[in-house]
Design a protein around this motif. Structure first.
Motif, PDB file in Angstrom:
ATOM      1  N   THR A 201       5.230  -2.168  11.546  1.00  0.00           N
ATOM      2  CA  THR A 201       4.370  -1.215  10.849  1.00  0.00           C
ATOM      3  C   THR A 201       3.206  -1.916  10.164  1.00  0.00           C
ATOM      4  O   THR A 201       2.049  -1.516  10.300  1.00  0.00           O
ATOM      5  N   ASN A 202       3.504  -2.965   9.429  1.00  0.00           N
ATOM      6  CA  ASN A 202       2.450  -3.773   8.804  1.00  0.00           C
ATOM      7  C   ASN A 202       2.957  -5.202   8.656  1.00  0.00           C
ATOM      8  O   ASN A 202       3.350  -5.626   7.564  1.00  0.00           O
ATOM      9  N   PRO A 203       2.967  -5.945   9.753  1.00  0.00           N
ATOM     10  CA  PRO A 203       3.526  -7.304   9.706  1.00  0.00           C
ATOM     11  C   PRO A 203       2.792  -8.238   8.763  1.00  0.00           C
ATOM     12  O   PRO A 203       3.406  -9.119   8.167  1.00  0.00           O
ATOM     13  N   GLN A 204       1.471  -8.035   8.605  1.00  0.00           N
ATOM     14  CA  GLN A 204       0.720  -8.910   7.699  1.00  0.00           C
ATOM     15  C   GLN A 204       1.195  -8.732   6.264  1.00  0.00           C
ATOM     16  O   GLN A 204       1.430  -9.713   5.547  1.00  0.00           O
ATOM     17  N   ASP A 205       1.346  -7.480   5.829  1.00  0.00           N
ATOM     18  CA  ASP A 205       1.828  -7.238   4.469  1.00  0.00           C
ATOM     19  C   ASP A 205       3.254  -7.748   4.292  1.00  0.00           C
ATOM     20  O   ASP A 205       3.608  -8.277   3.228  1.00  0.00           O
ATOM     21  N   MET A 206       4.085  -7.582   5.322  1.00  0.00           N
ATOM     22  CA  MET A 206       5.450  -8.104   5.247  1.00  0.00           C
ATOM     23  C   MET A 206       5.425  -9.614   5.050  1.00  0.00           C
ATOM     24  O   MET A 206       6.150 -10.163   4.210  1.00  0.00           O
ATOM     25  N   PHE A 207       4.576 -10.292   5.810  1.00  0.00           N
ATOM     26  CA  PHE A 207       4.459 -11.746   5.666  1.00  0.00           C
ATOM     27  C   PHE A 207       4.039 -12.126   4.249  1.00  0.00           C
ATOM     28  O   PHE A 207       4.618 -13.033   3.640  1.00  0.00           O
ATOM     29  N   GLU A 208       3.020 -11.429   3.718  1.00  0.00           N
ATOM     30  CA  GLU A 208       2.539 -11.744   2.372  1.00  0.00           C
ATOM     31  C   GLU A 208       3.636 -11.505   1.332  1.00  0.00           C
ATOM     32  O   GLU A 208       3.812 -12.309   0.403  1.00  0.00           O
ATOM     33  N   ASN A 209       4.380 -10.405   1.476  1.00  0.00           N
ATOM     34  CA  ASN A 209       5.463 -10.110   0.532  1.00  0.00           C
ATOM     35  C   ASN A 209       6.566 -11.161   0.607  1.00  0.00           C
ATOM     36  O   ASN A 209       7.116 -11.582  -0.423  1.00  0.00           O
ATOM     37  N   LEU A 210       6.904 -11.579   1.818  1.00  0.00           N
ATOM     38  CA  LEU A 210       7.928 -12.614   1.982  1.00  0.00           C
ATOM     39  C   LEU A 210       7.487 -13.922   1.343  1.00  0.00           C
ATOM     40  O   LEU A 210       8.275 -14.604   0.680  1.00  0.00           O
ATOM     41  N   ARG A 211       6.231 -14.265   1.537  1.00  0.00           N
ATOM     42  CA  ARG A 211       5.734 -15.527   0.982  1.00  0.00           C
ATOM     43  C   ARG A 211       5.756 -15.513  -0.543  1.00  0.00           C
ATOM     44  O   ARG A 211       6.036 -16.534  -1.175  1.00  0.00           O
TER      45      ARG A 211
END
Length: 213
Positions: free
Chosen positions: A170-180
């Motif tokens: 759905t929004n992999p970029q935001d998921m990546f940022e949240n994980l980081r």
């Protein structure tokens, strides 16, 4: 041009210019594999929409910069492209197989999948023939308790993992940022099809600083 190919062209265009490099339209044509005419059309639309800023450089070259709106549009296009791709399943499974295979070669065999959607199911399938020791699905927003026999957790407290693999379409970029932000010491992996830009915040900051100068 089909809707699928149009989405791909727009996404490839934004991905090709996101780093603010000085390039010619012929260079972009070679990178993306479309005509110069289509490059011109994509550029005009992106500028009019506020997704791209252009700066003239010597020798009839230009530097293209994605604006914050441009990065948001890129994320939207990623989700739309994944949904429309007719070979999505085959491509995704092959790429997740490569992601896990590379991690296993580095000695990692315990993984968390970040995102409880269809990509998680594909990623799980890709582990069946590999020596994965443990697997959980991380998703604080879902009501599901398991996916394809794999337990779903709301956070990684108490979980012994070697890497987090992004499986949010759905929004992999935001998921990546949240994980980081949430797990700053974690190894985060993803397949190329998600088009994640790991240094997006730095690129946006550089754009803002350049605009203020």
């Amino acid at each position: 041009m089909s809707e699928h190919m149009k989405l791909k062209a727009e996404l490839d265009f934004l991905t090709a210019i996101e780093r603010g490099e000085v390039v010619t339209q012929m260079t972009l044509k070679q990178r993306i594999g479309v005509s110069v005419g289509l490059i011109n059309a994509l550029l005009k639309r992106a500028v009019n929409k506020g997704y791209v800023k252009v700066r003239r450089a010597p020798y009839k070259r230009y530097a293209y910069y994605l604006t914050p709106q441009g990065f948001s549009e890129k994320s939207r296009l990623v989700a739309a492209y994944l949904e429309s791709s007719i070979d999505f399943l085959r491509q995704a499974r092959a790429q997740y197989t490569d992601v896990f295979g590379g991690a296993l070669k580095q000695g990692g065999n315990r993984f968390a999948l970040a995102g409880a959607g269809e990509l998680a199911e594909i990623a799980i399938l890709s582990t069946l023939c590999q020596d994965v020791k443990s697997l959980v699905v991380l998703d604080p927003a879902t009501d599901r308790t398991e996916i394809s026999g794999v337990r779903v957790v709301r956070d990684l407290v108490g979980q012994d993992i070697d890497a987090i693999v992004v499986t949010d379409a759905t929004n992999p970029q935001d998921m990546f940022e949240n994980l980081r932000r949430t797990y700053p010491d974690a190894v985060i992996l993803w397949p190329a099809l998600l088009r994640i830009t790991p240094d997006r915040d730095e690129l946006i900051r550089a754009y803002d600083e350049g605009r203020a100068a």
